[in-house]
Design a protein around this motif. Structure first.
Motif, PDB file in Angstrom:
ATOM      1  N   ALA A   6      12.374  -2.910  -2.346  1.00 17.26           N
ATOM      2  CA  ALA A   6      13.867  -2.775  -3.045  1.00 17.26           C
ATOM      3  C   ALA A   6      14.425  -1.796  -1.937  1.00 17.26           C
ATOM      4  CB  ALA A   6      14.049  -2.505  -4.233  1.00 17.26           C
ATOM      5  N   PRO A   7      15.749  -1.853  -1.658  1.00 12.78           N
ATOM      6  CA  PRO A   7      16.304  -0.704  -1.179  1.00 12.78           C
ATOM      7  C   PRO A   7      16.272   0.641  -1.685  1.00 12.78           C
ATOM      8  CG  PRO A   7      17.912  -1.903  -2.031  1.00 12.78           C
ATOM      9  CD  PRO A   7      16.600  -2.901  -2.459  1.00 12.78           C
ATOM     10  N   VAL A   8      16.168   1.835  -1.246  1.00 16.64           N
ATOM     11  CA  VAL A   8      16.343   3.184  -1.798  1.00 16.64           C
ATOM     12  C   VAL A   8      17.860   3.398  -2.360  1.00 16.64           C
ATOM     13  CG1 VAL A   8      14.483   4.218  -0.549  1.00 16.64           C
ATOM     14  CG2 VAL A   8      16.833   4.227   0.295  1.00 16.64           C
ATOM     15  N   GLY A   9      18.285   4.433  -2.933  1.00 20.81           N
ATOM     16  CA  GLY A   9      19.509   4.583  -3.582  1.00 20.81           C
ATOM     17  C   GLY A   9      20.101   4.811  -2.199  1.00 20.81           C
ATOM     18  N   ASN A  10      21.588   4.465  -2.118  1.00 22.93           N
ATOM     19  CA  ASN A  10      22.483   4.789  -1.096  1.00 22.93           C
ATOM     20  C   ASN A  10      21.894   4.359   0.238  1.00 22.93           C
ATOM     21  OD1 ASN A  10      24.389   5.654  -3.113  1.00 22.93           O
ATOM     22  ND2 ASN A  10      23.273   7.423  -3.197  1.00 22.93           N
ATOM     23  N   ALA A  11      21.200   3.181   0.444  1.00 24.51           N
ATOM     24  CA  ALA A  11      20.539   2.916   1.690  1.00 24.51           C
ATOM     25  C   ALA A  11      21.689   2.707   2.486  1.00 24.51           C
ATOM     26  CB  ALA A  11      19.536   1.722   1.449  1.00 24.51           C
ATOM     27  N   ALA A  64       8.343   0.318  -1.743  1.00 19.05           N
ATOM     28  CA  ALA A  64       7.515  -0.748  -2.230  1.00 19.05           C
ATOM     29  C   ALA A  64       7.303  -0.561  -3.608  1.00 19.05           C
ATOM     30  CB  ALA A  64       6.285  -0.710  -1.294  1.00 19.05           C
ATOM     31  N   SER A  65       7.242  -1.682  -4.409  1.00 15.85           N
ATOM     32  CA  SER A  65       6.956  -1.498  -5.749  1.00 15.85           C
ATOM     33  C   SER A  65       5.428  -1.432  -6.085  1.00 15.85           C
ATOM     34  CB  SER A  65       7.486  -3.008  -6.077  1.00 15.85           C
ATOM     35  OG  SER A  65       7.144  -3.007  -7.655  1.00 15.85           O
ATOM     36  N   ARG A  66       5.426  -0.630  -7.232  1.00 18.72           N
ATOM     37  CA  ARG A  66       3.772  -0.560  -7.275  1.00 18.72           C
ATOM     38  C   ARG A  66       3.338  -1.904  -8.017  1.00 18.72           C
ATOM     39  NH1 ARG A  66       1.562   4.268  -7.469  1.00 18.72           N
ATOM     40  NH2 ARG A  66       3.112   6.134  -7.348  1.00 18.72           N
ATOM     41  N   ARG A  67       4.000  -2.638  -8.387  1.00 17.85           N
ATOM     42  CA  ARG A  67       3.436  -3.820  -9.098  1.00 17.85           C
ATOM     43  C   ARG A  67       4.432  -5.066  -8.688  1.00 17.85           C
ATOM     44  NH1 ARG A  67       6.376  -5.557 -13.753  1.00 17.85           N
ATOM     45  NH2 ARG A  67       8.118  -4.200 -14.386  1.00 17.85           N
ATOM     46  N   GLN A  68       3.640  -6.203  -8.467  1.00 21.21           N
ATOM     47  CA  GLN A  68       4.371  -7.365  -8.181  1.00 21.21           C
ATOM     48  C   GLN A  68       4.706  -8.248  -9.105  1.00 21.21           C
ATOM     49  OE1 GLN A  68       2.050  -9.880  -5.394  1.00 21.21           O
ATOM     50  NE2 GLN A  68       3.606 -11.635  -5.510  1.00 21.21           N
ATOM     51  N   ARG A  89       0.920  -1.128   0.009  1.00 18.50           N
ATOM     52  CA  ARG A  89      -0.161  -0.009  -0.042  1.00 18.50           C
ATOM     53  C   ARG A  89       0.727   1.233  -0.187  1.00 18.50           C
ATOM     54  NH1 ARG A  89      -3.701  -2.101   5.002  1.00 18.50           N
ATOM     55  NH2 ARG A  89      -4.515  -4.229   4.000  1.00 18.50           N
ATOM     56  N   ARG A  90       2.199   1.065   0.284  1.00 19.21           N
ATOM     57  CA  ARG A  90       3.047   2.261   0.555  1.00 19.21           C
ATOM     58  C   ARG A  90       3.252   2.687  -0.830  1.00 19.21           C
ATOM     59  NH1 ARG A  90       6.559   1.380   6.046  1.00 19.21           N
ATOM     60  NH2 ARG A  90       4.665   0.704   7.451  1.00 19.21           N
ATOM     61  N   ALA A  91       3.448   1.922  -1.770  1.00 22.34           N
ATOM     62  CA  ALA A  91       3.822   2.158  -3.088  1.00 22.34           C
ATOM     63  C   ALA A  91       3.055   3.587  -3.785  1.00 22.34           C
ATOM     64  CB  ALA A  91       3.600   1.054  -4.136  1.00 22.34           C
ATOM     65  N   SER A  92       1.697   3.442  -3.276  1.00 21.48           N
ATOM     66  CA  SER A  92       0.996   4.733  -3.747  1.00 21.48           C
ATOM     67  C   SER A  92       1.087   5.815  -2.957  1.00 21.48           C
ATOM     68  CB  SER A  92      -0.650   4.228  -3.825  1.00 21.48           C
ATOM     69  OG  SER A  92      -1.078   3.910  -2.324  1.00 21.48           O
ATOM     70  N   THR A  93       1.616   5.687  -1.822  1.00 21.35           N
ATOM     71  CA  THR A  93       1.655   6.896  -0.780  1.00 21.35           C
ATOM     72  C   THR A  93       3.316   7.519  -0.917  1.00 21.35           C
ATOM     73  OG1 THR A  93       2.302   5.511   1.013  1.00 21.35           O
ATOM     74  CG2 THR A  93      -0.055   6.149   0.753  1.00 21.35           C
TER      75      THR A  93
END
Length: 449
Positions: free
Chosen positions: A423-428, A444-448, A129-133
């Motif tokens: 997936a990790p953010v850049g330079n996580a 979070a990815s918008r699609r699985q 759900r966090r992919a949209s927010t």
């Protein structure tokens, strides 16, 4: 520094470390780092004792013991409890899986894997759900420690305590004041996971972080935070019908009649449940977080193992279980950081070093895991089932890690399940609090996929 010096093949097997000694104690401290020396200290039980851990537990939780302790009659009872309980669980599932090493049989690990996939999918479905927010995912709190807690709840069967100890609330308050970002709340399952983790943290620090003597405040904190966890286990043993039917709590209650001559059956069972719950919640969650952080780091890139490659290797359905285990162990080897302590049993020479009864020997697992004599090009990621891994302690002898099959299985499934989901953010980069992983930003990815 001692670890680096001792990796020299010409160096002595052990080096005295005065800096780790207590001026108020006559106990001497030595350090071991070479792979062959560390393996010898861990496996030569006639020379090196584990009573150190028993003594530290007795200081704060009288009567409680870990399997990582002296191989005495009580420990043999606990091992029989585990094996008998696992046999009961196998019979309930209609599968004979206990042949061979405990917790390493394919049928048992397949059962654990199915649960881990189910729990991972449930968590990731919420995080999607966090992919949209655009709200970030805290891999440590939102995923690693949560799945570790859920798996402990299902496999072991011990619920969170009814009331969160005051010291745990104070620790969470301190964390929220000192750390930026969303506050950690002691509610819902995230709160249960955090509470159980913090109830084990001080005790693990007292037992496994102490070389000679721990500070008085550490013993006090370990007692205050761990005692409620033991109370929750006592309550679970008193009402086993409340636990999942295929949990260790239910199994230990069911096989109790087979131990008619064991007067302290419940006390020994409580120790078993306490140790395994703590190991799953703390060690599995911590290891999962550290593996992810390493795979996201420049050091991981230099080693040849980025996050995408790690996920791909563990999600490969064509790879064998041995190959998956080797990938997990290679990642654990490179994250390093652990150490174990042994106590010398009697006076005498060992590998050219004169030792006295009571001396402590600290083995540096991280140094041994990067020993060029055992691991050619030790900084490179090169999984191989034939490698002499000691990442979870000895893999042979009476003190091999009982729960390693459970841990390796959960780690593999938890990482594989993230493919196409988070997936990790850049330079996580991973942030710590009180010595434990606290935050690692993912998206979070918008699609699985």
């Amino acid at each position: 520094m001692a670890g680096r010096r001792l990796l020299d093949p010409a160096a002595p097997a052990l080096e005295r470390c005065v800096a780790a000694e207590d001026p108020k104690s006559a106990v001497r401290v030595f350090v071991a780092a070479r792979h062959d020396v560390v393996s010898g200290v861990l496996c030569e039980e006639a020379v090196f004792s584990l009573r150190h851990y028993d003594d530290l537990l007795e200081q704060v939780l009288p009567g409680t013991r870990y399997l990582v302790g002296e191989n005495d009659a009580a420990r043999q009872v606990r091992l029989r409890q585990l094996h008998t309980a696992q046999g009961w669980l196998d019979a309930e599932r209609g599968k004979a899986t206990t042949q061979g090493e405990p917790n390493m049989a394919p049928g048992f690990r397949s059962w654990v894997a199915a649960m881990a996939r189910e729990e991972a999918a449930a968590i990731l479905n919420v995080l999607r759900r966090r992919a949209s927010t655009g709200e970030p995912v805290n891999f440590v709190r939102d995923y690693a420690f949560l799945i570790a807690w859920r798996m402990a709840r299902r496999i072991i069967g011990v619920p969170a305590p009814d009331a969160v100890p005051g010291m745990v609330r104070l620790m969470v308050f301190a964390r929220n004041v000192m750390r930026p970002g969303p506050a950690l709340r002691l509610k819902d399952e995230l709160g249960d996971a955090a509470a159980m983790l913090l109830m084990q943290q001080a005790l693990f620090g007292h037992v496994f972080g102490t070389v000679v003597n721990s500070k008085g405040w550490m013993r006090w904190l370990a007692r205050k935070t761990a005692t409620p966890a033991l109370d929750a286990i006592d309550a679970a043993l008193a009402l086993p019908e409340v636990a999942p039917h295929d949990s260790l709590v239910s199994a230990l209650a069911a096989v109790k009649p087979q131990f008619a001559g064991v007067e302290d059956y419940d006390l020994q069972a409580r120790s078993v449940l306490f140790e395994l719950t703590g190991a799953l919640v703390l060690i599995v969650g911590k290891s999962l977080s550290e593996m992810a952080a390493f795979a996201c780091s420049p050091e991981g890139a230099r080693a040849g193992i980025g996050w995408d490659r790690l996920v791909s290797l563990l999600a490969d359905p064509g790879a064998s279980q041995q190959a998956h285990d080797a990938t997990i162990n290679e990642a654990l080897r490179l994250t390093g950081g652990s150490r174990l302590t042994r106590t010398v049993r009697s006076d005498g020479p060992w590998r050219g070093v004169d030792l006295q009864a009571g001396d402590r020997v600290v083995v540096l697992i991280d140094a041994a895991s990067r020993d060029p004599a055992a691991f050619p090009d030790p900084g490179r990621f090169a999984p191989d089932p034939a490698r002499p891994y000691i990442t979870s302690g000895p893999l042979q002898g009476p003190h091999l890690c009982y729960g390693r099959g459970i841990a390796w299985t959960i780690l593999r499934e938890a990482i594989a399940a993230t493919q196409g989901r988070i997936a990790p953010v850049g330079n996580a980069q991973m942030a710590l609090f009180a010595g434990l992983p606290d935050d690692l930003p993912f998206i979070a990815s918008r699609r699985q996929i």
